[in-house]
Design a protein around this motif. Sequence first.
Motif, PDB file in Angstrom:
ATOM      1  N   ARG A 124      -0.841   7.057   5.958  1.00 34.01           N
ATOM      2  CA  ARG A 124      -0.606   7.036   4.522  1.00 34.01           C
ATOM      3  C   ARG A 124       0.803   7.506   4.201  1.00 34.01           C
ATOM      4  O   ARG A 124       1.401   8.301   4.937  1.00 34.01           O
ATOM      5  CB  ARG A 124      -1.632   7.910   3.803  1.00 34.01           C
ATOM      6  N   ALA A 125       1.308   7.021   3.087  1.00 36.30           N
ATOM      7  CA  ALA A 125       2.627   7.448   2.625  1.00 36.30           C
ATOM      8  C   ALA A 125       2.494   8.726   1.795  1.00 36.30           C
ATOM      9  O   ALA A 125       1.420   9.037   1.268  1.00 36.30           O
ATOM     10  CB  ALA A 125       3.270   6.342   1.800  1.00 36.30           C
ATOM     11  N   THR A 126       3.566   9.425   1.655  1.00 34.91           N
ATOM     12  CA  THR A 126       3.573  10.665   0.874  1.00 34.91           C
ATOM     13  C   THR A 126       3.839  10.360  -0.594  1.00 34.91           C
ATOM     14  O   THR A 126       4.765   9.611  -0.929  1.00 34.91           O
ATOM     15  CB  THR A 126       4.657  11.622   1.403  1.00 34.91           C
ATOM     16  N   TYR A 127       3.022  10.943  -1.447  1.00 37.49           N
ATOM     17  CA  TYR A 127       3.211  10.763  -2.894  1.00 37.49           C
ATOM     18  C   TYR A 127       4.477  11.489  -3.338  1.00 37.49           C
ATOM     19  O   TYR A 127       4.649  12.682  -3.085  1.00 37.49           O
ATOM     20  CB  TYR A 127       1.992  11.302  -3.631  1.00 37.49           C
ATOM     21  N   THR A 128       5.362  10.760  -3.991  1.00 36.18           N
ATOM     22  CA  THR A 128       6.642  11.336  -4.422  1.00 36.18           C
ATOM     23  C   THR A 128       6.815  11.301  -5.936  1.00 36.18           C
ATOM     24  O   THR A 128       7.892  11.609  -6.448  1.00 36.18           O
ATOM     25  CB  THR A 128       7.811  10.573  -3.774  1.00 36.18           C
ATOM     26  N   GLY A 129       5.749  10.896  -6.646  1.00 37.75           N
ATOM     27  CA  GLY A 129       5.861  10.767  -8.093  1.00 37.75           C
ATOM     28  C   GLY A 129       5.620  12.075  -8.825  1.00 37.75           C
ATOM     29  O   GLY A 129       5.477  13.147  -8.230  1.00 37.75           O
ATOM     30  N   ASN A 130       5.539  11.983 -10.138  1.00 33.73           N
ATOM     31  CA  ASN A 130       5.335  13.159 -10.985  1.00 33.73           C
ATOM     32  C   ASN A 130       4.481  12.748 -12.184  1.00 33.73           C
ATOM     33  O   ASN A 130       4.914  12.827 -13.329  1.00 33.73           O
ATOM     34  CB  ASN A 130       6.681  13.729 -11.445  1.00 33.73           C
ATOM     35  N   MET A 131       3.267  12.305 -11.894  1.00 34.19           N
ATOM     36  CA  MET A 131       2.386  11.825 -12.962  1.00 34.19           C
ATOM     37  C   MET A 131       1.779  12.987 -13.729  1.00 34.19           C
ATOM     38  O   MET A 131       1.422  14.025 -13.162  1.00 34.19           O
ATOM     39  CB  MET A 131       1.255  10.968 -12.370  1.00 34.19           C
ATOM     40  N   THR A 132       1.640  12.786 -15.027  1.00 35.07           N
ATOM     41  CA  THR A 132       0.934  13.742 -15.875  1.00 35.07           C
ATOM     42  C   THR A 132      -0.503  13.262 -16.020  1.00 35.07           C
ATOM     43  O   THR A 132      -0.760  12.184 -16.560  1.00 35.07           O
ATOM     44  CB  THR A 132       1.591  13.846 -17.256  1.00 35.07           C
ATOM     45  N   LEU A 179       0.821  -1.201   0.000  1.00 31.58           N
ATOM     46  CA  LEU A 179       0.000   0.000   0.000  1.00 31.58           C
ATOM     47  C   LEU A 179       0.860   1.259   0.000  1.00 31.58           C
ATOM     48  O   LEU A 179       0.592   2.216  -0.749  1.00 31.58           O
ATOM     49  CB  LEU A 179      -0.927  -0.008   1.216  1.00 31.58           C
ATOM     50  N   HIS A 180       1.895   1.290   0.817  1.00 34.30           N
ATOM     51  CA  HIS A 180       2.772   2.461   0.847  1.00 34.30           C
ATOM     52  C   HIS A 180       3.497   2.646  -0.485  1.00 34.30           C
ATOM     53  O   HIS A 180       3.671   3.783  -0.958  1.00 34.30           O
ATOM     54  CB  HIS A 180       3.783   2.341   1.983  1.00 34.30           C
ATOM     55  N   GLY A 181       3.895   1.526  -1.099  1.00 31.89           N
ATOM     56  CA  GLY A 181       4.539   1.631  -2.409  1.00 31.89           C
ATOM     57  C   GLY A 181       3.613   2.218  -3.451  1.00 31.89           C
ATOM     58  O   GLY A 181       4.027   3.025  -4.302  1.00 31.89           O
ATOM     59  N   LEU A 182       2.345   1.836  -3.404  1.00 30.35           N
ATOM     60  CA  LEU A 182       1.357   2.391  -4.335  1.00 30.35           C
ATOM     61  C   LEU A 182       1.127   3.870  -4.059  1.00 30.35           C
ATOM     62  O   LEU A 182       1.066   4.688  -4.989  1.00 30.35           O
ATOM     63  CB  LEU A 182       0.041   1.621  -4.210  1.00 30.35           C
ATOM     64  N   GLU A 183       0.987   4.237  -2.790  1.00 33.24           N
ATOM     65  CA  GLU A 183       0.724   5.638  -2.448  1.00 33.24           C
ATOM     66  C   GLU A 183       1.898   6.545  -2.810  1.00 33.24           C
ATOM     67  O   GLU A 183       1.695   7.705  -3.183  1.00 33.24           O
ATOM     68  CB  GLU A 183       0.414   5.744  -0.948  1.00 33.24           C
ATOM     69  N   GLN A 184       3.100   6.044  -2.712  1.00 30.16           N
ATOM     70  CA  GLN A 184       4.270   6.846  -3.058  1.00 30.16           C
ATOM     71  C   GLN A 184       4.393   7.067  -4.567  1.00 30.16           C
ATOM     72  O   GLN A 184       4.854   8.123  -5.010  1.00 30.16           O
ATOM     73  CB  GLN A 184       5.530   6.178  -2.523  1.00 30.16           C
ATOM     74  N   SER A 185       3.981   6.079  -5.352  1.00 30.51           N
ATOM     75  CA  SER A 185       4.222   6.132  -6.796  1.00 30.51           C
ATOM     76  C   SER A 185       3.040   6.622  -7.626  1.00 30.51           C
ATOM     77  O   SER A 185       3.222   7.061  -8.761  1.00 30.51           O
ATOM     78  CB  SER A 185       4.641   4.744  -7.303  1.00 30.51           C
ATOM     79  N   LEU A 186       1.822   6.543  -7.079  1.00 32.92           N
ATOM     80  CA  LEU A 186       0.630   6.948  -7.825  1.00 32.92           C
ATOM     81  C   LEU A 186      -0.051   8.121  -7.135  1.00 32.92           C
ATOM     82  O   LEU A 186      -0.248   8.116  -5.925  1.00 32.92           O
ATOM     83  CB  LEU A 186      -0.361   5.774  -7.943  1.00 32.92           C
ATOM     84  N   SER A 187      -0.446   9.109  -7.910  1.00 30.56           N
ATOM     85  CA  SER A 187      -1.068  10.315  -7.378  1.00 30.56           C
ATOM     86  C   SER A 187      -2.363   9.986  -6.628  1.00 30.56           C
ATOM     87  O   SER A 187      -3.092   9.061  -7.004  1.00 30.56           O
ATOM     88  CB  SER A 187      -1.386  11.275  -8.529  1.00 30.56           C
TER      89      SER A 187
END
Length: 487
Positions: A425-433, A356-364
């Motif tokens: 929850r984890a912090t989102y660190t990605g950069n999705m367009t 879950l944390h991996g998903l939250e970090q990588s997906l907006s």
Amino acid sequence: HLLPAATGAPKMARGHGQAGVALLSLTVGMYAHSAEGAVRLTTASTFADLRPGYLELVDTLPEEEAGCGLADDNKFAFLLRTPALSAVNDEELVLEFMGGGACWDFYSCTLKSAGWSGGERTELWISENLAMIPLVQATLPVEGCTIPIGGGEMWNWCDARHPYKRWTSIVVPYCTGDIHLGNTTTTYVNASKTAKVRHRGAVNARVVLRWVKRVFPNLKRIIVAGGSAGGFAALLWSAHVADMYPEARVAAFSDSAMHFPGPSNVSSASMTQLQASWNFLNPLTDVVWSSAWTSQAILAQGFPIYRGMLQDLVPHFGGRLTVGILTSLDDPAALMFWQLLGGTPADWKPAVVEELHGLEQSLSPVVLRTFILAASAHHITSMGGLDMHTTKAQGVDLTSWMKALVKCDEPTASARVWVPSIGSRATYTGNMTLKCTEPVLNIPGPVQRAGDGRPAPTPAGSSANAALMRLPWPTLCITMLAALLCA
């Protein structure tokens, strides 16, 4: 999670004639208690065949290899609910894949336990189409807006609080033991004993999807939902639905389906086992553009199933597909299957949190929503499971979170909800367009009764049946019991 009462429900014996029909019709009547439409069996194949305000068992044409795991025919039917509006809602659809365990070897497929009336049922999976049991013999136009086969509030559209009350809904029954993804028939062997199971969940799913596309070609908002086994299916089939409807807003609502967290020895070994048993990686489930839904990825050692799949599928749609994950970190059913697949109880919760944390970090948060609980309960359509109307965490109602799944944006605080006692929850660190546009809807309004302003039911069936249904309930019950005793 196995709907034990419904699975072991009494079946009508052949030859009981009208007495059996009367009894089952009475049973459906006792469950169906609102002024919304009726229950009917239909072979509807076009939009013109539908009427608002009905709960229908849609009997599809026999298709090769469709049907249930232990059946000797290829019949399959699913449930359709149309809300009591002035016309059928053809723009909003909830497509729900029913849960009900799984089986992958001789033990899990053949383990039995006592059902009702001294019968037996499969213990770890549902092996018959539950939709057929209470409805297929319901020949009277009984009013109904709830599915009378057990389950929770997700199937009770009588309740005005239902988040999708005005949506058209389809429930895909589950009776193949393969989380709606299999496409093979497997014979399991134990010494001199054998058990043949038709794992054809993907075939059944495709039967329903083709019907949906033909009957509802212009959907604008679609929620692909499921609990437990159906929750995992919802993650994959939502991508197929988003491909089918390139202009629609689509949300996957995966409820209590974190059975295979990885990377772990359990997830790696189980994927190999399940592919051998179910053939879930097959042409019917294939996402042609995906690099994650392949045997090279899914069956690889150390592949994180949920992250690997969703980090590939969700960005492809640029914000048009949202995934909502509801789960409890004290879910006894998920933990049971983790152990059946060889896992150690102490390892399951940390593995789920890591996924879950991996998903939250990588997906907006725009496209990945979470609602994480500490309840000792399974999904919202299971008997004794979560109550979606009373479940609340950090000031956010579960039903509000569910409604927001098809919105293009939602504040992080209400999009990602964790009960503090089990983590944050984890912090989102990605950069999705992302690019998301809210669809313009033209939903029919409620039908009004003359003089009282309340929604009116659709006229029910023949004049004789309609007259019967206007009888007071005590009189109706006495009439039905008399029919049973005198037949």
